[in-house]
Design an enzyme around this catalytic site. Structure first.
Site, short mmCIF file in Angstrom:
data_model
loop_
_atom_site.label_atom_id
_atom_site.label_comp_id
_atom_site.label_asym_id
_atom_site.label_seq_id
_atom_site.Cartn_x
_atom_site.Cartn_y
_atom_site.Cartn_z
N ARG A 89 10.22 16.42 -43.46
CA ARG A 89 9.33 16.30 -44.63
C ARG A 89 8.22 15.29 -44.46
O ARG A 89 7.06 15.56 -44.76
CB ARG A 89 10.14 15.86 -45.86
CG ARG A 89 10.68 16.95 -46.68
CD ARG A 89 11.93 16.44 -47.38
NE ARG A 89 12.94 16.20 -46.36
CZ ARG A 89 13.80 17.13 -45.95
NH1 ARG A 89 13.81 18.29 -46.52
NH2 ARG A 89 14.66 16.88 -44.99
N THR A 90 8.60 14.08 -44.04
CA THR A 90 7.60 13.01 -44.01
C THR A 90 6.52 13.35 -42.99
O THR A 90 5.34 13.15 -43.22
CB THR A 90 8.28 11.66 -43.71
OG1 THR A 90 9.34 11.50 -44.65
CG2 THR A 90 7.31 10.51 -43.85
N LYS A 118 8.24 5.19 -19.70
CA LYS A 118 7.98 4.59 -18.37
C LYS A 118 7.96 3.07 -18.45
O LYS A 118 7.60 2.41 -17.49
CB LYS A 118 6.62 5.06 -17.84
CG LYS A 118 6.46 6.55 -17.64
CD LYS A 118 5.08 6.81 -17.03
CE LYS A 118 4.67 8.25 -17.07
NZ LYS A 118 3.23 8.39 -16.81
N ARG A 139 6.47 6.20 -37.87
CA ARG A 139 7.86 6.01 -38.29
C ARG A 139 8.62 5.47 -37.11
O ARG A 139 8.51 5.99 -36.00
CB ARG A 139 8.46 7.34 -38.75
CG ARG A 139 9.96 7.30 -38.85
CD ARG A 139 10.55 8.54 -39.46
NE ARG A 139 10.36 8.55 -40.90
CZ ARG A 139 11.04 9.33 -41.73
NH1 ARG A 139 11.95 10.16 -41.27
NH2 ARG A 139 10.82 9.29 -43.02
N HIS A 172 10.06 2.26 -46.97
CA HIS A 172 9.49 3.60 -46.85
C HIS A 172 8.48 3.74 -47.99
O HIS A 172 8.70 4.45 -48.97
CB HIS A 172 10.61 4.63 -46.96
CG HIS A 172 10.25 6.01 -46.49
ND1 HIS A 172 8.95 6.41 -46.25
CD2 HIS A 172 11.04 7.09 -46.23
CE1 HIS A 172 8.96 7.68 -45.87
NE2 HIS A 172 10.21 8.11 -45.84
#
Ligand code: NCD
Length: 358
Positions: A89-90, A118, A139, A172
């Site tokens: 969703r986000t 890496k 996120r 959030h």
């Protein structure tokens, strides 16, 4: 004048959240964020402006002419969606919000496919993204990473805004914005969010959406917050400390049914077992009394609403899904509109959209 270029990282990081706010504003003193990192950046006037802008974008987008106008607003901008934690969703609602405004996007959804694999540092990765893009929506499982990256970028030769789409167990903010927008719309004809009782239920200890929304609700008058959870997953002390400091009425409980009877909104959450210190630890907690089913639906007042940030497991029974009080599907779509409002504001297009002829 508070600028991230005038303060060292350690000094900035040590400030209380509310004192960080001026450093993160687009134009100091105007309130609207440039970097969006946590809920403490939003006061009531800003929340009302964003909800009004989201309503406006939603309305303009209804006609083809309006939608084409919106698609041109940020057609000169590119955004990077950098999601190193699972998301549907986000990720998609930020992507759709960008599409509404004409922002072109790129994405990395798995650190294993980026040069971090890496051994590249987050700082170097972010500076790489900033070479190609005009905004980073990120996120991360790491609490505080978005904050560090916004300081780094503001002190680089390509200062571009960061939008926190979930930082560890911590915050959030854009989910909290869409939750507020949902409450705002649900109670528009019922005397606004003021005076309402919001019940949080589930994993309140590790749910970042709870911390961010609980804070945003303190901007409204006489909102009562009730926290219903098994003892092991009860709301953390820092959330309670904020409520005490602000003189907000709250209750900590383990009785969902009693809370539902007096609720204007019930905010259910998933057990966040990805954070378990030992595998299977959450499964040993008795969560059976912290689920919303047919019984709870019967007890919920007729104007009450049921919310959930999603994804859900079994904490809301599917038999509730078609009840008009189930707001979780609408919540998702609200997320797209309020994120479009936030992105437009971040780039300074709030006024022109509000005043356009559509
Ligand atoms: C939430 C999250 O990621 O914190 N989901 C979301 O963004 N809608 C809640 C969760 O994962 O339970």
């Amino acid at each position: 004048m508070a600028r991230l270029t005038d303060i060292g990282w350690n000094e900035f990081h040590a400030l209380p959240l509310e004192a960080k706010r001026p450093y993160l504003e687009r134009v100091e003193g105007e309130g609207m964020p440039y970097h969006t990192l946590f809920a403490q950046q939003f006061d009531r006037p800003i929340l009302e402006r964003l909800c009004a802008l989201a309503n406006r974008i939603r309305f303009i987008n209804k006609s083809k002419e309006g939608a084409l106008y919106l698609k041109n607003v940020l057609a000169h901008k590119r955004a990077m969606l950098y999601f190193s934690q699972p998301s549907s969703r986000t990720f998609l609602s930020h992507l759709a919000a960008c599409q509404i405004l004409g922002v072109t996007t790129g994405s990395v959804r798995d650190a294993a496919t980026s040069s971090e694999f890496k051994g590249e540092s987050h700082e170097d990765s972010i500076r790489t993204f900033s070479s190609y893009f005009d905004m980073i929506i990120m996120r991360s499982p790491e609490q505080g990473l978005a904050e560090k990256m916004s300081w780094e970028l503001s002190n680089s030769s390509r200062p571009i805004p960061i939008l926190n789409a979930g930082s560890g167990k911590d915050q959030h903010p854009t989910q909290a914005l869409l939750d507020i927008y949902t409450l705002f719309r649900s109670f528009e004809d019922k005397g606004s969010i003021d005076g309402k009782t919001v019940v949080f239920c589930g994993d309140l200890m590790r749910g970042r959406t709870v911390r961010s929304l609980s804070y945003l609700l303190t901007n409204f008058k006489d909102v009562r917050q009730v926290f219903v959870a098994p003892q092991e997953l009860q709301v953390p002390d820092d959330v309670i400390a904020v409520l005490k400091e602000k003189g907000v009425e709250f209750e900590v409980s383990d009785d969902l049914r009693a809370a539902v009877r007096i609720a204007d909104a019930v905010y259910m959450t998933r057990i966040q077992d990805e954070w378990d210190e030992s595998k299977g630890a959450s499964a040993k907690i008795d969560t059976s009394r912290f689920k919303f089913g047919a019984e709870e639906l019967n007890l919920l007042p007729k104007d009450g609403i049921i919310m959930h940030p999603l994804p859900r497991r079994d904490e809301i029974a599917t038999c509730c899904d078609h009840d008009p009080r189930a707001m979780y599907w609408r919540q998702m779509r609200n997320g797209m509109w309020i994120r479009a409002a936030l992105i437009a504001s971040t780039f300074g297009f709030e006024r022109s959209i509000m005043d356009c002829g559509y």
